[in-house]
Design a protein around this motif. Structure first.
Motif, mmCIF file in Angstrom:
data_model
loop_
_atom_site.group_PDB
_atom_site.id
_atom_site.type_symbol
_atom_site.label_atom_id
_atom_site.label_comp_id
_atom_site.label_asym_id
_atom_site.label_seq_id
_atom_site.Cartn_x
_atom_site.Cartn_y
_atom_site.Cartn_z
ATOM 1 N N ARG A 101 9.460 7.750 -0.338
ATOM 2 C CA ARG A 101 9.369 6.950 0.888
ATOM 3 C C ARG A 101 8.071 6.133 0.904
ATOM 4 N NH1 ARG A 101 14.055 6.365 3.622
ATOM 5 N NH2 ARG A 101 12.883 5.913 5.510
ATOM 6 N N LEU A 102 6.995 6.677 0.322
ATOM 7 C CA LEU A 102 5.746 5.923 0.269
ATOM 8 C C LEU A 102 5.909 4.654 -0.558
ATOM 9 C CD1 LEU A 102 2.937 8.620 -0.146
ATOM 10 C CD2 LEU A 102 3.146 6.957 1.708
ATOM 11 N N TYR A 103 6.565 4.756 -1.717
ATOM 12 C CA TYR A 103 6.785 3.585 -2.551
ATOM 13 C C TYR A 103 7.730 2.604 -1.866
ATOM 14 C CZ TYR A 103 4.628 6.087 -6.490
ATOM 15 O OH TYR A 103 3.761 6.753 -7.314
ATOM 16 N N GLU A 104 8.774 3.117 -1.245
ATOM 17 C CA GLU A 104 9.698 2.248 -0.519
ATOM 18 C C GLU A 104 8.974 1.509 0.603
ATOM 19 O OE1 GLU A 104 14.179 4.083 -0.735
ATOM 20 O OE2 GLU A 104 12.811 4.961 0.735
ATOM 21 N N GLY A 105 8.115 2.237 1.317
ATOM 22 C CA GLY A 105 7.387 1.624 2.423
ATOM 23 C C GLY A 105 6.394 0.588 1.964
ATOM 24 N N LEU A 106 5.711 0.863 0.861
ATOM 25 C CA LEU A 106 4.739 -0.090 0.344
ATOM 26 C C LEU A 106 5.434 -1.357 -0.133
ATOM 27 C CD1 LEU A 106 1.751 -0.528 -0.192
ATOM 28 C CD2 LEU A 106 2.048 0.534 -2.439
ATOM 29 N N ALA A 107 6.544 -1.201 -0.831
ATOM 30 C CA ALA A 107 7.309 -2.368 -1.292
ATOM 31 C C ALA A 107 7.816 -3.183 -0.108
ATOM 32 C CB ALA A 107 8.476 -1.917 -2.165
ATOM 33 N N THR A 108 8.328 -2.516 0.903
ATOM 34 C CA THR A 108 8.827 -3.203 2.100
ATOM 35 C C THR A 108 7.703 -3.972 2.784
ATOM 36 O OG1 THR A 108 10.512 -1.491 2.437
ATOM 37 C CG2 THR A 108 9.972 -2.885 4.331
ATOM 38 N N GLY A 109 6.540 -3.342 2.916
ATOM 39 C CA GLY A 109 5.403 -4.004 3.552
ATOM 40 C C GLY A 109 4.944 -5.227 2.788
ATOM 41 N N LEU A 110 4.837 -5.112 1.470
ATOM 42 C CA LEU A 110 4.392 -6.244 0.649
ATOM 43 C C LEU A 110 5.339 -7.422 0.782
ATOM 44 C CD1 LEU A 110 3.256 -4.362 -2.577
ATOM 45 C CD2 LEU A 110 1.806 -5.814 -1.148
ATOM 46 N N ILE A 111 6.639 -7.151 0.715
ATOM 47 C CA ILE A 111 7.619 -8.239 0.791
ATOM 48 C C ILE A 111 7.670 -8.834 2.183
ATOM 49 C CG2 ILE A 111 10.093 -8.743 0.706
ATOM 50 C CD1 ILE A 111 10.265 -6.851 -1.687
ATOM 51 N N GLU A 112 7.677 -7.978 3.199
ATOM 52 C CA GLU A 112 7.804 -8.479 4.575
ATOM 53 C C GLU A 112 6.601 -9.329 4.974
ATOM 54 O OE1 GLU A 112 8.110 -6.414 8.919
ATOM 55 O OE2 GLU A 112 9.630 -5.857 7.433
ATOM 56 N N ILE A 113 5.393 -8.873 4.660
ATOM 57 C CA ILE A 113 4.194 -9.624 5.020
ATOM 58 C C ILE A 113 4.100 -10.909 4.207
ATOM 59 C CG2 ILE A 113 1.680 -9.602 5.039
ATOM 60 C CD1 ILE A 113 3.057 -7.981 7.292
ATOM 61 N N SER A 114 4.488 -10.861 2.933
ATOM 62 C CA SER A 114 4.392 -12.058 2.096
ATOM 63 C C SER A 114 5.345 -13.147 2.554
ATOM 64 C CB SER A 114 4.670 -11.710 0.632
ATOM 65 O OG SER A 114 6.051 -11.501 0.385
#
Length: 309
Positions: A101-114
Motif C-alpha cells: 500500500r505504501l508503494y501504491e500510495g507513493l505512485a498515486t501521489g506522484l502521478i496525481e500531483i504531477s
C-alpha cells in the motif's frame, strides 16, 4: 490534431506556444499574468501577446474573462491541450513494483500531483534498486524512487548522482525486521542459516550489519524467495519488509545492533535520485508538493483513496 499545428505557424501562433507553457500551472479561477508581464518575460510585442491569447482561446485550450482593473482570469482550461501546444514532454521515473500500500500510495501521489504541473510523470515499475540505478545512468529514466540507504550507497560509487527529494521515514516501507522460522528463538544466533539477497542494497547491508559478530551461514536467495525458504525451513532467519502481507506467518523481532537499526530507518525512507547534470529534471522535481504526495500516500494506505498508477 492538425488544426492545432496549422494555427501555430503564424507569429502569434509561435508566441502562443510560449504563453501556453506559462498558463499550464494556473488553476481555473486564477488570474493570469498581465499582457505587460508576458511582454517583459518573453520579449514579445503587446499585440503579439494579445494575438497569442486569442489563438489559445480559438483552439479551446483556455477560456479567459477580463474583469477590468482586476485583470484577466482563467475560467476554463484544457491542460492536455495546453501541454501539446507548448510541446511539453513527460518525465519517466522508475520505482519498485507496487506490491504494498505504501508503494501504491507513493505512485498515486506522484502521478496525481504531477498532473497539476507542467510535465506529467509516467512511472515504470521494476524490482531491485541496482537495476533502477542502471536505468537512470543509461537515461532510460529521468529519475528513480528508492530508499535513502540505497541512494546513499549509489552516490558513494558515483558522485554524479544526487538525492533531490526526501519523503521522510516510513514512506518507502513501514519497517524492516528480523523474521524467524522457529518462534522459539528471539534473535539471530550462532549457527543459523540466514537468507541474504546480494542484489538488494537494503536487505543485504542490513543483514550483514545485524550479523556482523554472529557466526552464521549466509544463504544467497532472491528477495522473493525468502518467504518460501522460511516456510520450508531451508533458512532460519531473514531480514524482510514488514509490509509484506505474508509477514504475519513468522515471528518478527527487532534489530539488536545500532548500525542495523539506523540503516533500517534509512531503508524505510523513500527518496528520488537523479543525475546532477539533469538540471531541467531537478527544477521540475523541486516543484513537486512533497507534503501533498505524502498526504495522498496516507489516504491510500488507510484505504480512504483508490490507488491508480
Amino acid at each position: 490534431m492538425s488544426r492545432i499545428w496549422e494555427s501555430l505557424f503564424s507569429k502569434n501562433g509561435l508566441a502562443a506556444k510560449q504563453i501556453a507553457e506559462e498558463l499550464i500551472p494556473i488553476e481555473e479561477g486564477g488570474r493570469i499574468p498581465r499582457v505587460e508581464d508576458f511582454v517583459k518575460k518573453l520579449s514579445l510585442g503587446r499585440g503579439t501577446v494579445q494575438g497569442a491569447l486569442k489563438v489559445l482561446e480559438n483552439l479551446h485550450a483556455v477560456e479567459l474573462e477580463s474583469r477590468g482593473h482586476l485583470g484577466t482570469f482563467m475560467i476554463k482550461k484544457d491542460t492536455h491541450l495546453l501541454k501539446e501546444i507548448a510541446g511539453v514532454g513527460e518525465l519517466i521515473g522508475a520505482m519498485p513494483l507496487p506490491y504494498s500500500r505504501l508503494y501504491e500510495g507513493l505512485a498515486t501521489g506522484l502521478i496525481e500531483i504531477s498532473e497539476q504541473m507542467l510535465n506529467r510523470i509516467n512511472l515504470a515499475y521494476m524490482r531491485g534498486a541496482k537495476q533502477r540505478i542502471e536505468g537512470l545512468k543509461s537515461r532510460r529514466y529521468d529519475f528513480i524512487v528508492l530508499s535513502q540507504l540505497a541512494a546513499e550507497e549509489a552516490m558513494l560509487k558515483d558522485d554524479q548522482l544526487e538525492i533531490i527529494v526526501n519523503f521522510g521515514p516510513r514512506t518507502y516501507v513501514t519497517a524492516h525486521k528480523i523474521f524467524l522460522a522457529d518462534s522459539a528463538y528471539n534473535k539471530i544466533e550462532n549457527g543459523m542459516r540466514v537468507g541474504i539477497d546480494y542484489t538488494s542494497l537494503d536487505q543485504s547491508k542490513i543483514t550483514l550489519l545485524q550479523c556482523k559478530d554472529i557466526d552464521v551461514e549466509y544463504v544467497s536467495l532472491n528477495y522473493m524467495q525468502l518467504y518460501e525458504s522460511l516456510l520450508n525451513g531451508s533458512i532460519d532467519a531473514a531480514v524482510w519488509n514488514a509490509d509484506e502481507a505474508r509477514a504475519k506467518a513468522f515471528k518478527q523481532v527487532e534489530f539488536t545492533t545500532e548500525d542495523a537499526r539506523s540503516n533500517a530507518l534509512k531503508a524505510s525512507t523513500a527518496v528520488i535520485l537523479i543525475e546532477k547534470e539533469r538540471h531541467s529534471v531537478r527544477d521540475y522535481l523541486m516543484w513537486l508538493d512533497k507534503e501533498k504526495i505524502i498526504a495522498i500516500q496516507e489516504l491510500v494506505v488507510n484505504h480512504q483513496k483508490i490507488p491508480y498508477y
